[in-house]
Design an enzyme around this catalytic site. Structure first.
Site, PDB file in Angstrom:
ATOM      1  N   LYS A   1      -1.382   4.028  -2.004  1.00 14.54           N
ATOM      2  CA  LYS A   1      -0.637   4.680  -0.930  1.00 14.54           C
ATOM      3  C   LYS A   1       0.456   3.755  -0.433  1.00 14.54           C
ATOM      4  O   LYS A   1       0.351   2.525  -0.547  1.00 14.54           O
ATOM      5  CB  LYS A   1      -1.555   5.078   0.217  1.00 14.54           C
ATOM      6  CG  LYS A   1      -2.244   3.918   0.907  1.00 14.54           C
ATOM      7  CD  LYS A   1      -3.131   4.392   2.024  1.00 14.54           C
ATOM      8  CE  LYS A   1      -3.761   3.235   2.788  1.00 14.54           C
ATOM      9  NZ  LYS A   1      -2.779   2.370   3.460  1.00 14.54           N
TER      10      LYS A   1
ATOM     11  N   LYS B   1       7.442  -8.110   5.047  1.00 10.25           N
ATOM     12  CA  LYS B   1       7.349  -6.653   5.128  1.00 10.25           C
ATOM     13  C   LYS B   1       8.699  -5.992   5.369  1.00 10.25           C
ATOM     14  O   LYS B   1       8.811  -5.045   6.154  1.00 10.25           O
ATOM     15  CB  LYS B   1       6.346  -6.225   6.204  1.00 10.25           C
ATOM     16  CG  LYS B   1       4.913  -6.611   5.904  1.00 10.25           C
ATOM     17  CD  LYS B   1       3.956  -6.007   6.914  1.00 10.25           C
ATOM     18  CE  LYS B   1       2.509  -6.336   6.586  1.00 10.25           C
ATOM     19  NZ  LYS B   1       1.562  -5.736   7.531  1.00 10.25           N
TER      20      LYS B   1
ATOM     21  N   LYS C   1      -6.609  -0.178   5.718  1.00  8.36           N
ATOM     22  CA  LYS C   1      -5.426  -0.812   5.164  1.00  8.36           C
ATOM     23  C   LYS C   1      -4.187  -0.411   5.976  1.00  8.36           C
ATOM     24  O   LYS C   1      -4.070   0.709   6.461  1.00  8.36           O
ATOM     25  CB  LYS C   1      -5.235  -0.407   3.696  1.00  8.36           C
ATOM     26  CG  LYS C   1      -6.392  -0.846   2.792  1.00  8.36           C
ATOM     27  CD  LYS C   1      -6.454  -2.353   2.676  1.00  8.36           C
ATOM     28  CE  LYS C   1      -7.610  -2.819   1.802  1.00  8.36           C
ATOM     29  NZ  LYS C   1      -8.919  -2.639   2.414  1.00  8.36           N
ATOM     30  N   ASP C   2      -3.250  -1.353   6.058  1.00 11.20           N
ATOM     31  CA  ASP C   2      -2.049  -1.216   6.864  1.00 11.20           C
ATOM     32  C   ASP C   2      -1.135  -0.124   6.313  1.00 11.20           C
ATOM     33  O   ASP C   2      -1.122   0.155   5.118  1.00 11.20           O
ATOM     34  CB  ASP C   2      -1.314  -2.559   6.872  1.00 11.20           C
ATOM     35  CG  ASP C   2      -0.272  -2.648   7.973  1.00 11.20           C
ATOM     36  OD1 ASP C   2      -0.070  -1.652   8.694  1.00 11.20           O
ATOM     37  OD2 ASP C   2       0.353  -3.713   8.111  1.00 11.20           O
ATOM     38  N   ALA C   3      -0.339   0.467   7.210  1.00 10.60           N
ATOM     39  CA  ALA C   3       0.655   1.452   6.772  1.00 10.60           C
ATOM     40  C   ALA C   3       1.873   0.776   6.164  1.00 10.60           C
ATOM     41  O   ALA C   3       2.475   1.298   5.221  1.00 10.60           O
ATOM     42  CB  ALA C   3       1.069   2.333   7.949  1.00 10.60           C
TER      43      ALA C   3
END
Length: 415
Positions: A66, A37, A95-97
């Protein structure tokens, strides 16, 4: 004040929060290390829908992409742009940012044209359709991941392939990940204190005991709680901490009655804390089962993956071929008043965890809540893994709904 400060002087004892990232199923395979990430586009998640929209119905189904936004944040932005309540927007999974994610939302009381016309930063409209029902959590078959690991040598390719091959065969350890335990790492302890009806210790843990990673303002407010300066703490507590403020307001109004804390906390918050405690106990049992996560034992409670049902294993030898085919898996308890407990040696291990924490199932009886318990498989299935090199190690794979890709990457990276 003396008794409260005495509680604060006790060393902080986590109740079996397992450091999952020190326990690996693939200890025989070296980790590749690396960095995950580094940028949102290094972690791409795409929902695999449980069903497709029919083209008819009152709900508008919109597939979005997104980046840098959590699902709740994206929903708030879309609702504001459309001039509707966020409650009219449904979703199948959170869902993760810190990722690029493609997921479907359902929107009620709006036209497809209005949704199609949306132009929002970090949100792209991919598809618009109609369907009869609102999307709800769980209306999801799984997720497809495309992940890039940076800062590794190209030799990591063969290492990752070997690890993924073993995980495909045995399954992924189904740990509850760290986010279940909050940024203070103590949601499980808070749940245990609710179960034990220990209001004074709950208040000390929930509102006091500042941690160094917290903001200066929060640390100051928590120190005031440690000194039992309730009104002063309330005056400086940030407005966004609604649960904490509600609890402090009740304590101030009752002149320091700590027992009021359990009365003013809403069901959602109490259930979240208790679920974290249940998760800790499950993780503790899973650590003990890692070496045989794919092997049934007599007395196990086997989990049937396609049904979500469970049954007692009377003969592990008879049922093992179904486990080899990933039709069933050994499971662990989510302890509650109605939990189906294992028998034989698996049952002895479950009873030992309860005894270690001085618990019986009836202790999960909490006024106003239904903590019935359940069974959770000790593993989940990794599907269609692929690995290649593209200016970094690239991986794709599919996981069932509710499973954590970070568990796969923990096994691969081991850092």
């Amino acid at each position: 004040m003396g008794r409260f400060l005495e509680r604060l002087s006790r060393p902080y004892q986590k109740i079996s929060i397992i450091e999952m990232n020190t326990h690996y199923l693939t200890n025989n395979q070296p980790g590749i290390g690396g960095r995950l990430k580094a940028a949102p586009e290094d972690f791409i998640v795409e929902e695999i829908p449980l069903y497709l929209p029919s083209g008819q119905g009152q709900h508008v189904y919109v597939q979005i992409e997104k980046a840098g936004l959590s699902t709740p944040a994206a929903i708030r932005k879309i609702a504001q742009a459309l001039g509707i309540s966020p409650r009219l927007i449904g979703y199948a999974g959170l869902k993760d940012a810190q990722a690029v994610t493609r997921q479907t939302l359902s929107i009620d009381k709006i036209t497809p044209e209005a949704v199609q016309a949306l132009d929002l930063p970090n949100i792209t409209i991919l598809d618009v359709n109609r369907h009869q029902n609102k999307l709800k959590p769980g209306h999801l078959s799984g997720n497809r991941f495309k992940i890039k690991v940076r800062d590794v040598a190209e030799t990591a390719l063969s290492q990752a392939e070997a690890t993924l091959a073993e995980l495909t065969r045995k399954g992924i350890p189904n740990f509850f990940d760290a986010q279940r335990f909050g940024n203070r790492g103590n949601t499980g302890r808070l749940g245990a204190l609710i179960i034990r009806n220990d209001a004074a210790e709950f208040v000390a843990e929930f509102l006091g005991r500042p941690q160094t990673h917290e903001t200066v303002a929060i640390q100051a407010a928590r120190r005031l709680v440690d000194e039992e300066q309730w009104a002063e703490a309330l005056a400086v507590w940030p407005p966004s901490f609604t649960d904490e403020r509600r609890t402090l307001e009740a304590i101030v109004k009752t002149d320091g009655d700590l027992g009021v804390a359990f009365k003013v906390l809403d069901k959602r918050t109490k259930t979240f804390f208790i679920s974290a405690f249940q998760a800790e106990l499950f993780n503790q049992l899973l650590v003990d089962r890692l070496d045989s996560i794919d092997r049934l034992e007599d007395g196990d409670i086997a989990y049937i993956h396609h049904k979500g049902a469970a049954f007692l294993v009377e003969s592990a030898a008879v049922e093992q071929p179904r486990a080899d085919d990933f039709e069933i898996s050994p499971s662990g308890p989510i302890f509650g008043t109605k939990t189906l407990l294992a028998q034989g040696q698996p049952g002895q291990r479950e009873q030992a965890v309860l005894e270690q924490h001085d618990l019986v199932l009836d202790d999960f009886t909490v006024p106003g809540l239904k903590i019935r318990g359940a069974r959770r498989p000790y593993r989940f299935q990794l599907k269609n893994p692929e690995v290649w090199w593209e200016d970094g190690l690239m991986l794709t794979f599919e996981l069932p709904a509710g499973s954590y890709a970070t568990r796969v990457m923990a096994e691969v990276m081991k850092n």
